[in-house]
Design a protein around this motif. Sequence first.
Motif, PDB file in Angstrom:
ATOM      1  N   PRO A  63       0.819  -1.218   0.000  1.00  0.00           N
ATOM      2  CA  PRO A  63       0.000   0.000   0.000  1.00  0.00           C
ATOM      3  C   PRO A  63       0.852   1.267   0.000  1.00  0.00           C
ATOM      4  O   PRO A  63       1.929   1.317   0.609  1.00  0.00           O
ATOM      5  N   SER A 105      -2.080  -6.594   3.675  1.00  0.00           N
ATOM      6  CA  SER A 105      -3.139  -5.577   3.757  1.00  0.00           C
ATOM      7  C   SER A 105      -4.413  -6.125   4.394  1.00  0.00           C
ATOM      8  O   SER A 105      -5.294  -5.350   4.772  1.00  0.00           O
ATOM      9  N   GLN A 112       0.384  -4.311  10.180  1.00  0.00           N
ATOM     10  CA  GLN A 112       0.991  -3.692   9.008  1.00  0.00           C
ATOM     11  C   GLN A 112       2.089  -2.709   9.418  1.00  0.00           C
ATOM     12  O   GLN A 112       3.141  -2.637   8.777  1.00  0.00           O
ATOM     13  N   HIS A 228      -7.070   0.982   2.970  1.00  0.00           N
ATOM     14  CA  HIS A 228      -6.397   1.356   1.726  1.00  0.00           C
ATOM     15  C   HIS A 228      -7.455   1.481   0.634  1.00  0.00           C
ATOM     16  O   HIS A 228      -8.242   0.558   0.417  1.00  0.00           O
ATOM     17  N   PHE A 233      -6.580  -3.498  -3.283  1.00  0.00           N
ATOM     18  CA  PHE A 233      -6.854  -4.066  -1.963  1.00  0.00           C
ATOM     19  C   PHE A 233      -8.317  -4.456  -1.800  1.00  0.00           C
ATOM     20  O   PHE A 233      -8.772  -4.763  -0.701  1.00  0.00           O
TER      21      PHE A 233
END
Length: 396
Positions: A63, A105, A112, A228, A233
């Motif tokens: 991302p 993600s 993350q 995101h 995603f």
Amino acid sequence: MNHALLMPPPDSHGVATDGFGARIEQILPQIAAAAAQGDERISLHPDSIAALTQAGVFRALVPAMYGGDEVDFIEFLAGVRRLAAVCPASGWIAGVVGTHSHGISYYGKQAQDDIWADGPDTRICSSFAPVVTAQPTEGGYLLTGAWDFSSGCDHAAWAQLGFRVEGMPGVSYLGLIPRTDFNIVDNWDTVGMRGTGSKRVEVRNVFVPQHRCWGPGMFAPPAEPGLHDHWLFRMPFLATAANFGAVLLGAADGALAAYRESVQKRIRPHTGKLRMDNPLSFIRLAESHMEIRAASALVIAHWQGIVDHAKAGTRPAMDEVLRSRGDEAFAGRMIMNAVDRLLAAAGGSATFKSRPLQRYWRDIHTAGNHMFFDLENRLVIVGRHLVGLEPDPDLL
């Protein structure tokens, strides 16, 4: 160096002239030069890993929030295919480890943050099968066990491992384990795909905090949907397994190029005439070329479907899901058949370890034995659906 292997295959798809695709093209000579060495080392050479990092392979699907490039998925897969055309093991590592970045993600933001703390090029290996049972404890789980087939673990900072939970039948999770908490067992001594270094990883009484776990099951939704906003995603977690098809196609491109080059130079020892004088050489080359093109069409149609649904925010109908699963496995079998034909036509000299065609053959058969390409399993699934039966829950 065999420059013919660096030429774009006739049916190459989606190779960009700038950006990610151009960076992949720039490193192909270096990746090709180290291919045989990776095969001998049973792990990619660190220089190959550095080249893949330089090209942005490991940050391609990260991302943007964490410094990633958010590369178009089809462009990414086309890059994996080009890499596999000169070194199937490098293509495999690019595809598998590169798509793991997308999978992160699906975890919560805290996990993350942990993964990308050192930047977007962090490498994550895996073994998704929940072959270990964890003990629940306060704030997470205790893990002890071993997982095989962890591609690229020699070069990974984290491992993503599947596990079941004691006392909770049918419940499984994926957990993130830092390199300091797992050991590598050098048990990868295979015929093909040797450079992937898909070795065993072991953990002993390791605590995995709840925030570094995702599930239950690999069909669970993202832990924080909407974190995101890029369409990448919205792709399902398992959709990124499309990278396996990209590797097989690339390896087939490489095998076809190797055969084409050899047949142009090969001389019959008893007559001194060029093998090119025999029409059978053309027939076998053309038939394999067409079979690989047909496999490519099936696989790329699947890639496009994944992207179209992600961009539209829709889900495929069951007919499309099952058709795609059958197409991918059938394409894998077509590729293996095509390369079998080329090796059989290439003569005894093609089996020397110094010749690239035998390595493509070994790598394609090893990769093609991955459960993702289990054609008989997929045919049962598709066949049941065609006569209106419900999916068999014991078949993946």
